[in-house]
Design a protein around this motif. Structure first.
Motif, PDB file in Angstrom:
ATOM      1  N   ALA A  87      43.584  40.306  41.797  1.00  0.00           N
ATOM      2  CA  ALA A  87      45.046  40.210  41.772  1.00  0.00           C
ATOM      3  C   ALA A  87      45.445  39.679  40.409  1.00  0.00           C
ATOM      4  CB  ALA A  87      45.528  39.269  42.862  1.00  0.00           C
ATOM      5  N   THR A  88      46.258  40.436  39.695  1.00  0.00           N
ATOM      6  CA  THR A  88      46.814  39.981  38.421  1.00  0.00           C
ATOM      7  C   THR A  88      48.277  39.678  38.660  1.00  0.00           C
ATOM      8  OG1 THR A  88      45.279  41.365  37.166  1.00  0.00           O
ATOM      9  CG2 THR A  88      47.232  40.566  36.001  1.00  0.00           C
ATOM     10  N   LEU A  89      48.629  38.416  38.478  1.00  0.00           N
ATOM     11  CA  LEU A  89      49.999  37.974  38.711  1.00  0.00           C
ATOM     12  C   LEU A  89      50.628  37.579  37.389  1.00  0.00           C
ATOM     13  CD1 LEU A  89      48.483  36.351  41.625  1.00  0.00           C
ATOM     14  CD2 LEU A  89      50.741  37.309  42.000  1.00  0.00           C
ATOM     15  N   ARG A  90      51.861  38.018  37.203  1.00  0.00           N
ATOM     16  CA  ARG A  90      52.626  37.686  35.998  1.00  0.00           C
ATOM     17  C   ARG A  90      53.897  36.989  36.446  1.00  0.00           C
ATOM     18  NH1 ARG A  90      50.242  42.533  35.410  1.00  0.00           N
ATOM     19  NH2 ARG A  90      48.940  42.839  33.584  1.00  0.00           N
TER      20      ARG A  90
ATOM     21  N   PHE B 289      51.517  31.805  32.806  1.00  0.00           N
ATOM     22  CA  PHE B 289      52.368  32.991  32.883  1.00  0.00           C
ATOM     23  C   PHE B 289      51.605  34.159  33.484  1.00  0.00           C
ATOM     24  CE2 PHE B 289      54.141  30.744  29.133  1.00  0.00           C
ATOM     25  CZ  PHE B 289      55.401  30.480  29.637  1.00  0.00           C
ATOM     26  N   VAL B 290      50.310  34.222  33.222  1.00  0.00           N
ATOM     27  CA  VAL B 290      49.457  35.295  33.736  1.00  0.00           C
ATOM     28  C   VAL B 290      48.262  34.644  34.420  1.00  0.00           C
ATOM     29  CG1 VAL B 290      48.081  37.347  33.180  1.00  0.00           C
ATOM     30  CG2 VAL B 290      50.143  36.835  31.847  1.00  0.00           C
ATOM     31  N   GLY B 291      48.024  35.046  35.662  1.00  0.00           N
ATOM     32  CA  GLY B 291      46.872  34.557  36.407  1.00  0.00           C
ATOM     33  C   GLY B 291      46.107  35.741  36.974  1.00  0.00           C
ATOM     34  N   VAL B 292      44.790  35.725  36.783  1.00  0.00           N
ATOM     35  CA  VAL B 292      43.940  36.775  37.348  1.00  0.00           C
ATOM     36  C   VAL B 292      42.997  36.101  38.336  1.00  0.00           C
ATOM     37  CG1 VAL B 292      42.278  38.612  36.892  1.00  0.00           C
ATOM     38  CG2 VAL B 292      44.095  38.123  35.217  1.00  0.00           C
ATOM     39  N   PHE B 293      43.074  36.535  39.581  1.00  0.00           N
ATOM     40  CA  PHE B 293      42.281  35.973  40.673  1.00  0.00           C
ATOM     41  C   PHE B 293      41.348  37.076  41.158  1.00  0.00           C
ATOM     42  CE2 PHE B 293      46.278  33.876  40.283  1.00  0.00           C
ATOM     43  CZ  PHE B 293      46.003  32.526  40.477  1.00  0.00           C
ATOM     44  N   THR B 294      40.049  36.914  40.911  1.00  0.00           N
ATOM     45  CA  THR B 294      39.081  37.960  41.226  1.00  0.00           C
ATOM     46  C   THR B 294      38.103  37.463  42.276  1.00  0.00           C
ATOM     47  OG1 THR B 294      39.238  38.789  38.961  1.00  0.00           O
ATOM     48  CG2 THR B 294      37.359  39.535  40.271  1.00  0.00           C
TER      49      THR B 294
ATOM     50  N   GLY C  87      30.793  38.904  48.545  1.00  0.00           N
ATOM     51  CA  GLY C  87      29.559  38.133  48.666  1.00  0.00           C
ATOM     52  C   GLY C  87      29.472  36.994  47.658  1.00  0.00           C
ATOM     53  N   GLY C  88      30.507  36.809  46.875  1.00  0.00           N
ATOM     54  CA  GLY C  88      30.541  35.753  45.864  1.00  0.00           C
ATOM     55  C   GLY C  88      31.775  34.912  46.043  1.00  0.00           C
ATOM     56  N   GLY C  89      32.173  34.280  44.975  1.00  0.00           N
ATOM     57  CA  GLY C  89      33.318  33.401  45.047  1.00  0.00           C
ATOM     58  C   GLY C  89      34.524  33.959  44.321  1.00  0.00           C
ATOM     59  N   LEU C  90      35.535  33.131  44.260  1.00  0.00           N
ATOM     60  CA  LEU C  90      36.780  33.468  43.582  1.00  0.00           C
ATOM     61  C   LEU C  90      36.735  32.953  42.153  1.00  0.00           C
ATOM     62  CD1 LEU C  90      39.733  34.562  43.956  1.00  0.00           C
ATOM     63  CD2 LEU C  90      40.373  32.185  44.387  1.00  0.00           C
ATOM     64  N   GLU C  91      37.007  33.831  41.210  1.00  0.00           N
ATOM     65  CA  GLU C  91      37.135  33.438  39.807  1.00  0.00           C
ATOM     66  C   GLU C  91      38.615  33.443  39.460  1.00  0.00           C
ATOM     67  OE1 GLU C  91      34.794  35.569  36.937  1.00  0.00           O
ATOM     68  OE2 GLU C  91      33.198  35.897  38.411  1.00  0.00           O
ATOM     69  N   VAL C  92      39.038  32.414  38.727  1.00  0.00           N
ATOM     70  CA  VAL C  92      40.438  32.286  38.351  1.00  0.00           C
ATOM     71  C   VAL C  92      40.540  32.150  36.841  1.00  0.00           C
ATOM     72  CG1 VAL C  92      42.544  30.907  38.610  1.00  0.00           C
ATOM     73  CG2 VAL C  92      40.959  31.147  40.543  1.00  0.00           C
ATOM     74  N   GLU C  93      41.359  32.999  36.238  1.00  0.00           N
ATOM     75  CA  GLU C  93      41.651  32.908  34.809  1.00  0.00           C
ATOM     76  C   GLU C  93      43.168  32.802  34.674  1.00  0.00           C
ATOM     77  OE1 GLU C  93      39.860  35.973  32.341  1.00  0.00           O
ATOM     78  OE2 GLU C  93      38.471  36.393  33.997  1.00  0.00           O
ATOM     79  N   THR C  94      43.627  31.802  33.917  1.00  0.00           N
ATOM     80  CA  THR C  94      45.060  31.649  33.716  1.00  0.00           C
ATOM     81  C   THR C  94      45.376  31.578  32.228  1.00  0.00           C
ATOM     82  OG1 THR C  94      44.883  29.248  33.959  1.00  0.00           O
ATOM     83  CG2 THR C  94      45.455  30.517  35.939  1.00  0.00           C
TER      84      THR C  94
ATOM     85  N   LEU D  26      52.901  41.575  40.686  1.00  0.00           N
ATOM     86  CA  LEU D  26      51.521  41.608  41.164  1.00  0.00           C
ATOM     87  C   LEU D  26      50.921  42.992  40.972  1.00  0.00           C
ATOM     88  CD1 LEU D  26      49.083  40.620  42.996  1.00  0.00           C
ATOM     89  CD2 LEU D  26      50.469  41.360  44.942  1.00  0.00           C
ATOM     90  N   ASP D  27      49.717  43.033  40.407  1.00  0.00           N
ATOM     91  CA  ASP D  27      48.873  44.226  40.414  1.00  0.00           C
ATOM     92  C   ASP D  27      47.644  43.858  41.218  1.00  0.00           C
ATOM     93  OD1 ASP D  27      50.429  45.888  38.694  1.00  0.00           O
ATOM     94  OD2 ASP D  27      49.679  44.761  36.976  1.00  0.00           O
ATOM     95  N   LEU D  28      47.274  44.690  42.159  1.00  0.00           N
ATOM     96  CA  LEU D  28      46.149  44.400  43.037  1.00  0.00           C
ATOM     97  C   LEU D  28      45.201  45.594  43.015  1.00  0.00           C
ATOM     98  CD1 LEU D  28      44.994  42.373  45.092  1.00  0.00           C
ATOM     99  CD2 LEU D  28      46.408  43.467  46.840  1.00  0.00           C
ATOM    100  N   MET D  29      44.012  45.384  42.445  1.00  0.00           N
ATOM    101  CA  MET D  29      43.048  46.469  42.263  1.00  0.00           C
ATOM    102  C   MET D  29      41.710  46.108  42.914  1.00  0.00           C
ATOM    103  SD  MET D  29      44.852  48.627  40.517  1.00  0.00           S
ATOM    104  CE  MET D  29      43.648  49.815  39.959  1.00  0.00           C
ATOM    105  N   ALA D  30      41.050  47.136  43.430  1.00  0.00           N
ATOM    106  CA  ALA D  30      39.689  46.991  43.958  1.00  0.00           C
ATOM    107  C   ALA D  30      38.765  47.834  43.096  1.00  0.00           C
ATOM    108  CB  ALA D  30      39.625  47.459  45.408  1.00  0.00           C
TER     109      ALA D  30
END
Length: 145
Positions: free
Chosen positions: A24-27, A84-89, A93-100, A35-39
């Motif tokens: 999820a890329t949130l602006r 302003f921009v957050g990417v939640f990946t 089988g793994g965890g959540l990575e967060v980049e802001t 929100l952009d939500l990609m798989a």
């Protein structure tokens, strides 16, 4: 941050067989949030999750938007603002990575110009010292659309 496990659970609900990650890329700017939500599948191909969910998209997008607001508030650093921009990946089988990103303009094709009202609201919501106000935000306060 308590919001991250809930964000991971919502993203997990969008996973289908074959997905290796969902992002999820949130602006955000003031009261504006997109929100952009990609798989991504094992071959590296990507698909827009909102399109894939069809009419059920709100069951994923609405909670993500609410959680993004919570995350921005929890991420606020006095004098430095919030992201302003957050990417939640979520990796399957793994965890959540967060980049802001606290500095880059959250502009996209659907929101190409920072509106003055959103810039002013941003600084009301998440005050920044003069040194931490990006040029694009200063310009938006003065001459935004």
């Amino acid at each position: 941050m308590a919001v991250q496990p809930r964000m991971a659970a919502v993203l997990d609900s969008a996973v289908v067989d074959g997905d290796v990650r969902v992002a999820a890329t949130l602006r955000a700017l003031g009261n504006h949030l997109s929100l952009d939500l990609m798989a991504v599948d094992a071959s590296g191909g990507s698909v827009n999750v909102v399109d894939r969910l069809g009419d059920g998209f709100a069951s994923v997008t609405s909670p993500l938007m609410d959680l993004a607001d919570e995350h921005r508030a929890a991420s606020y650093v006095p004098g430095a603002g919030s992201w302003f921009v957050g990417v939640f990946t979520l990796s399957v089988g793994g965890g959540l990575e967060v980049e802001t990103d606290f500095d880059s303009a959250p502009l996209t094709g659907s929101y190409p110009v920072a509106r003055r009202a959103d810039c002013v609201r941003e600084l009301e919501m998440f005050p920044r010292s003069e040194a931490n106000i990006p040029d694009w935000l200063s310009e938006g306060v003065v001459s935004g659309a």
